[in-house]
Scaffold this active site. Sequence first.
Site, PDB file in Angstrom:
ATOM      1  N   TRP A   1      55.661  20.251  45.323  1.00 50.54           N
ATOM      2  CA  TRP A   1      55.109  19.458  46.433  1.00 50.54           C
ATOM      3  C   TRP A   1      54.217  18.329  45.924  1.00 50.54           C
ATOM      4  O   TRP A   1      53.820  17.453  46.683  1.00 50.54           O
ATOM      5  CB  TRP A   1      54.384  20.340  47.455  1.00 50.54           C
ATOM      6  CG  TRP A   1      53.100  20.981  46.973  1.00 50.54           C
ATOM      7  CD1 TRP A   1      52.980  21.982  46.066  1.00 50.54           C
ATOM      8  CD2 TRP A   1      51.751  20.678  47.386  1.00 50.54           C
ATOM      9  NE1 TRP A   1      51.656  22.313  45.875  1.00 50.54           N
ATOM     10  CE2 TRP A   1      50.876  21.537  46.677  1.00 50.54           C
ATOM     11  CE3 TRP A   1      51.196  19.770  48.286  1.00 50.54           C
ATOM     12  CZ2 TRP A   1      49.491  21.513  46.837  1.00 50.54           C
ATOM     13  CZ3 TRP A   1      49.804  19.751  48.436  1.00 50.54           C
ATOM     14  CH2 TRP A   1      48.973  20.617  47.710  1.00 50.54           C
ATOM     15  N   ASP A   2      53.913  18.352  44.615  1.00 51.72           N
ATOM     16  CA  ASP A   2      53.213  17.237  43.979  1.00 51.72           C
ATOM     17  C   ASP A   2      53.860  15.905  44.346  1.00 51.72           C
ATOM     18  O   ASP A   2      53.172  14.893  44.532  1.00 51.72           O
ATOM     19  CB  ASP A   2      53.302  17.344  42.452  1.00 51.72           C
ATOM     20  CG  ASP A   2      52.737  18.631  41.897  1.00 51.72           C
ATOM     21  OD1 ASP A   2      52.650  19.616  42.656  1.00 51.72           O
ATOM     22  OD2 ASP A   2      52.406  18.664  40.711  1.00 51.72           O
TER      23      ASP A   2
ATOM     24  N   GLU B   1      45.223  28.094  44.644  1.00 49.53           N
ATOM     25  CA  GLU B   1      45.996  29.247  44.159  1.00 49.53           C
ATOM     26  C   GLU B   1      45.105  30.323  43.546  1.00 49.53           C
ATOM     27  O   GLU B   1      45.614  31.319  43.039  1.00 49.53           O
ATOM     28  CB  GLU B   1      47.063  28.783  43.169  1.00 49.53           C
ATOM     29  CG  GLU B   1      48.175  27.994  43.847  1.00 49.53           C
ATOM     30  CD  GLU B   1      49.084  27.263  42.866  1.00 49.53           C
ATOM     31  OE1 GLU B   1      48.600  26.943  41.757  1.00 49.53           O
ATOM     32  OE2 GLU B   1      50.245  27.005  43.202  1.00 49.53           O
TER      33      GLU B   1
ATOM     34  N   LYS C   1      40.200  26.541  43.154  1.00 48.09           N
ATOM     35  CA  LYS C   1      40.901  25.870  42.067  1.00 48.09           C
ATOM     36  C   LYS C   1      41.094  24.389  42.371  1.00 48.09           C
ATOM     37  O   LYS C   1      40.889  23.537  41.523  1.00 48.09           O
ATOM     38  CB  LYS C   1      42.263  26.533  41.876  1.00 48.09           C
ATOM     39  CG  LYS C   1      43.122  25.926  40.779  1.00 48.09           C
ATOM     40  CD  LYS C   1      44.516  26.556  40.818  1.00 48.09           C
ATOM     41  CE  LYS C   1      45.428  25.959  39.751  1.00 48.09           C
ATOM     42  NZ  LYS C   1      46.824  26.351  39.954  1.00 48.09           N
ATOM     43  N   GLN C   2      41.543  24.114  43.577  1.00 47.69           N
ATOM     44  CA  GLN C   2      41.829  22.722  43.915  1.00 47.69           C
ATOM     45  C   GLN C   2      41.636  22.530  45.410  1.00 47.69           C
ATOM     46  O   GLN C   2      41.649  23.482  46.171  1.00 47.69           O
ATOM     47  CB  GLN C   2      43.245  22.345  43.508  1.00 47.69           C
ATOM     48  CG  GLN C   2      44.351  22.906  44.380  1.00 47.69           C
ATOM     49  CD  GLN C   2      45.729  22.509  43.871  1.00 47.69           C
ATOM     50  OE1 GLN C   2      46.321  23.198  43.066  1.00 47.69           O
ATOM     51  NE2 GLN C   2      46.238  21.383  44.351  1.00 47.69           N
TER      52      GLN C   2
END
Lengths: 767, 767
Positions: free
Chosen positions: A358-359, A487, A599-600
């Site tokens: 999905w990047d 994640e 994480k993000q």
Amino acid sequence: MKEYFKSDEFLIIEEGFEPSYNRVSESVMSLGNGHMGIRGNFEEKYSGDSLSGSYYAGIYYPDKTKVGWWKNGYPEWFAKVLNGINYIGIDVTIKGLELDIAKCDVVDFRRILNMKQGYMERSFVAIDKNNNKTKIVSKRFLSMADSQIATIKYTVIPLNYEGEIILQPYLNGKVVNEDSNYDEYFWEEVDKKADDQVCYLNMETKKLGFRVACTMKYEIYNKTKKIEAQQTKSVCQEGYVANVIKIPVKAGDEITLNKYISAVTNRDYSNEQLEDVSIKEVTKAYDKGYEALLEAHISKWDEKWEENDITIKGDVKAQQGIRFNIFQLNQTYTGDDPRLNIGPKGFTGEKYGGSTYWDTEAYCLPFYLSTAPSKIARNLLIYRYNHLEKAKENARKLGFKGALYPMVTMNGEECHNEWEITFEEIHRNGAIAYAIYNYENYTGDKKYLADYGVEVLVEISRFWADRVNFNKEKDKYMILGVTGPNEYENNVNNNWYTNTIASWTMEYTIKSLDYIKEDHPTIYDKLLTKLELKDHEVDKWKDIISKMYYPYIEDKKVFCQQDGYMDKEQILVKDLPEGNLPINKNWSWDRILRSCFIKQADVLQGIYLFNERYDLDTIKRNFDFYEPRTVHESSLSPCIYSIIASQLGYEKKAYELYLRTARLDIDNYNSDSDDGLHITSMAGTWMSVVYGFGGLRVKDDELCFSPFLPKSWTGYSFRIMFRDSLLSIKVDDTIVIELISGADVMINIFNNKYILTKTNKVEIDNN
Amino acid sequence: MKEYFKSDEFLIIEEGFEPSYNRVSESVMSLGNGHMGIRGNFEEKYSGDSLSGSYYAGIYYPDKTKVGWWKNGYPEWFAKVLNGINYIGIDVTIKGLELDIAKCDVVDFRRILNMKQGYMERSFVAIDKNNNKTKIVSKRFLSMADSQIATIKYTVIPLNYEGEIILQPYLNGKVVNEDSNYDEYFWEEVDKKADDQVCYLNMETKKLGFRVACTMKYEIYNKTKKIEAQQTKSVCQEGYVANVIKIPVKAGDEITLNKYISAVTNRDYSNEQLEDVSIKEVTKAYDKGYEALLEAHISKWDEKWEENDITIKGDVKAQQGIRFNIFQLNQTYTGDDPRLNIGPKGFTGEKYGGSTYWDTEAYCLPFYLSTAPSKIARNLLIYRYNHLEKAKENARKLGFKGALYPMVTMNGEECHNEWEITFEEIHRNGAIAYAIYNYENYTGDKKYLADYGVEVLVEISRFWADRVNFNKEKDKYMILGVTGPNEYENNVNNNWYTNTIASWTMEYTIKSLDYIKEDHPTIYDKLLTKLELKDHEVDKWKDIISKMYYPYIEDKKVFCQQDGYMDKEQILVKDLPEGNLPINKNWSWDRILRSCFIKQADVLQGIYLFNERYDLDTIKRNFDFYEPRTVHESSLSPCIYSIIASQLGYEKKAYELYLRTARLDIDNYNSDSDDGLHITSMAGTWMSVVYGFGGLRVKDDELCFSPFLPKSWTGYSFRIMFRDSLLSIKVDDTIVIELISGADVMINIFNNKYILTKTNKVEIDNN
């Protein structure tokens, strides 16, 4: 090892050879042209540590999945981007001794990536055990003008001896993937031939039967004089062809081998055509000659830089960093072929299987939207449109209606191998929908919705409608058992971002259907039939939209990342004792999962995408709450936070976050660039500058800016394409926006409107 | 294929050979004696489908873990129970043609497992392509009297020809594990020899250097007449030794080969001793002779049955089923060796790595407690005591204090390979603590706490105290990110069972410390020093106990399996459309995780263990709520529900649940007995009868019963050991409890106390 490479505005320079850093250098020095790519490996033999890499776009291998315990619904295979025929190789023998840098003294070693002109150059003096000193100069490029052609100019200069040297240019198909799950060999030879005129090798992958055929031709010069007659022979072995050229030399000679290579695949030609095309292509290149090929190649790069360069004044490292990112993105994907996509490592390594994530939609699409004609971005959308049937199969496999796009794919099938990702990280489905909105909003090409987009939207909405769970007691729809963008949490209930993008997808689908009904009634009727879309389905979507559950932290007035997030021990990243970061290297997976650390961007990812929905206070509260809890251990994270920080006027924070990925690979910031480059995150860095510092937005067909100048810089400029107009934006003491080419365009700077024409640039004081 | 085997009270009978069912038959016909085990494979060559299995207790291989994406803390290897030297093999050649049942007509095939006497017998007539008819009769056993000895009596009867037959008994060390992660070969040859007197083979495992040495001797008879001189030779190949015995025969001859085998390992002897011991052992056996060995073996089995038979009247299938379970448990673990434990498949297959799970403590321990002298159960506890240091290392690896016992192990190290299990299914730690309580409560051996038990308890309590998370807002301790016994939920917060057993462990640890302080003050002082135990630690435990959070479903007044369980769509198993069950075969893992369906007893597991804490109404509410949501897709589940159903007087339900595992393997109920038998769940079936139907409990040193007679039976009886007294309990129209041997014992039946003496049995009317 930080700052290993010398700073330069357009060059990446390695001076002196450091074997332990070689894999990183090889990654950084990678070349690509959309059709193929190679790591910065040496031409001559090197027995030291190296990750050999020659990749061909769209050629992959379905490696048998490696899992501990099989469970229903797991993908059977994990797609690997394949290491294929190595065509750069040139073995060198000096007076009977094979040249191997690992076994020589190496002096004056320089390896340079020239980003302006798209080539890699290398020079060094090797002193072998017989004390023979040889200078080697090599220069190579993969042609941007003719993507099936690679060319190497390889010069050998005996410095202190006379005698015989042997040059052995070869094609080697006996290559392996380091990440093969079961140490399998993925290629089989189809055909080969080798004579003094031409060496040809055709290899086929097991299982899927992809074929790559390479042909090489060479010519030899001593300085400028072509040497016609050499004592030569050719070698023909299993998966390997070579010419062996013996040349008597004396000190001061400069023996240059020009190696011309064509690489064609059965993705583009039939199996029967491969040999002919490959030989014809290389012959054409050979006839043009090295200099003409290089010139055409450079001229293509000039065009690219013209379209999408970013300049930064007052900070040469920053300048080098951003250009490196733009350079690699341009090398990875050229947008000509809707069957291709952008792997996380591009053509620079094997990690992550090199497939589509999905990047692409969340990070790369904005870059290509703004730096290339709209058909390039459109091809990225068509890629997913073409995978719609597979996405429907994927949903069916898990027991759902509609379409679930895979987390990782090469051909539309899911090929990741962790249940917490494949089954649960379903927010990715929303990114596919959002990309359609993003494209339509940026380009104004609403017709795309009717022609392709809405079919994808309807099927994704169907998936969401089947995936939600109605909680009678709470009178709310919930989405249970998901993994959000963060994640570092798996199998959570009601991830705010996932619930948000799911509901948004249904809203946008309804809006798109309304538009088509209004503006393209004939297409609308056909679509209803094709999709078997009924009113009650749309009604169900409306019900879900109105009753979607969004977790919320009442006392802090911020969105809650997922149910139960506040039950975790709430610590801030700044309070972690030294040596704990990065937690993914220092903590067990268990500890990471139970921690509050993010994480993000997760909630912030939603705030970034649906920015207009939230007032500045809301955005600020959420940023202030989540940013101190985020460890940014994905290279995709800091850019999102940086853009929001820019929006909030947190200029220092925005710049600090920008720095975390700006030179990620050049400085090997995460100590993992040996595996390959972080290609998709490079687009995020670009976004930090253009969307963040530049404040680019497109609202209601209007191009908006709200730029600021980071304190460490004296100025910066970038260029963007907007609906086929090319604009230059320059920010220093003044903000200057110019129309370089294309039609006049209405722009908005700090909420003031201007009309930009070729004769009327906009200039605003920036103090 | 259900009811493939004939019903018989003490035999498992296969009549007629069904190749497609062969793996199941091989599992069911497995033999073992605690030291080693073999599947019911054929002695002669069989080229059809078969899972060859020869296992040696405690001999395993640390196979490299197979995971998709490595994460910190993952175990490096997954321990495999090893398939080792095959010693049963006897190749047969009939007039030049090798006997292979897969290539013959097979008539009158019978394979019988004699559970009373512990042997497997097989007979058939093979008609080969030359129309030579040969009758084969074989009988074999692994001696219970001398665990290093196996013996086979193999008879060949030519029915319609004369000529030469060749018998080739062999030892074959070139065996593989079907479940090898990377198709590796795990064994290397150390040494061998082969002559007419003796064949010897010594194999060593890679990595850990386990050695297994086998020696064989043979003798040949024609009917009762020993044949002294045969034309023989021996074969000596890589990992293989054999004798080749040529025998001229005529129709009506009965050629019998007695094959004596010894199998010794370097777990019991030094490498240097292996050859000597192995040859000495087999020679001793050979000198005793087949009949004497068999007699000693049978006499041991008589003792076992005397101690732990269960009889069931009026239902031969039920009788066969329960005896099969008791038989297999006795074959798997004899309790002589505290280094050994009970793998889920025992010696009957490779699946689950054959290592130690919490099954041992939760399911097997009660069986051995009640059917064998207490030292057997004590050895199971000592096994864990000996692994305490490894359990501490395991906790440290994940970043915790104290001890975390592994989910799966051979040597104390974790060797499972799914994070949701190894990191999160931590309730297993409680089972280790509970086993200590169970042992102490059943045997009255409180001293064990002081000598061993409390060290384990303190370290487990330390783990819990570090693993909980204090939620300030709620003023409660929570346990986040766990997997409960119901593995159809992963990574949940506050699993009621886990929170319950964690808190209970700390309570029991404090109680045990108090007891030691009181009764063994010297030991107590030493323990404080050894454990470095401080008051504040115990205070912390008390705080956790008092403030532990237990999720609760208010409106239903039942314990809530975990946070958020009620957010799931609440469906009952009975409402699932046909074809959905078992969900682990028909649903994706994703759908299973999101559903409300429960794989195995979870809340009910807690209610079973801590039964006395809950009043009958509470138990009933919880049973009534959870049972209809439980799919029992673990063989460990129905027994727990059956026991609680018995307690609640749900006699029909109790019996129905009992039936689900009673003949699990004989009837191949879950279509997976081809992989091996469900050894640990067999103990659960035994518990359903003794704890469920018989109502056995031990409360305050008192043995309690509250038996009922399932409607389908006319009566049943079982025997149990209680503190070295052997009791017989018979239930039909009357309940009769007798003391068979040992001291007088106070018992309690339906809350009435009786004193049982050798002359005074208790008899109660049961109508």
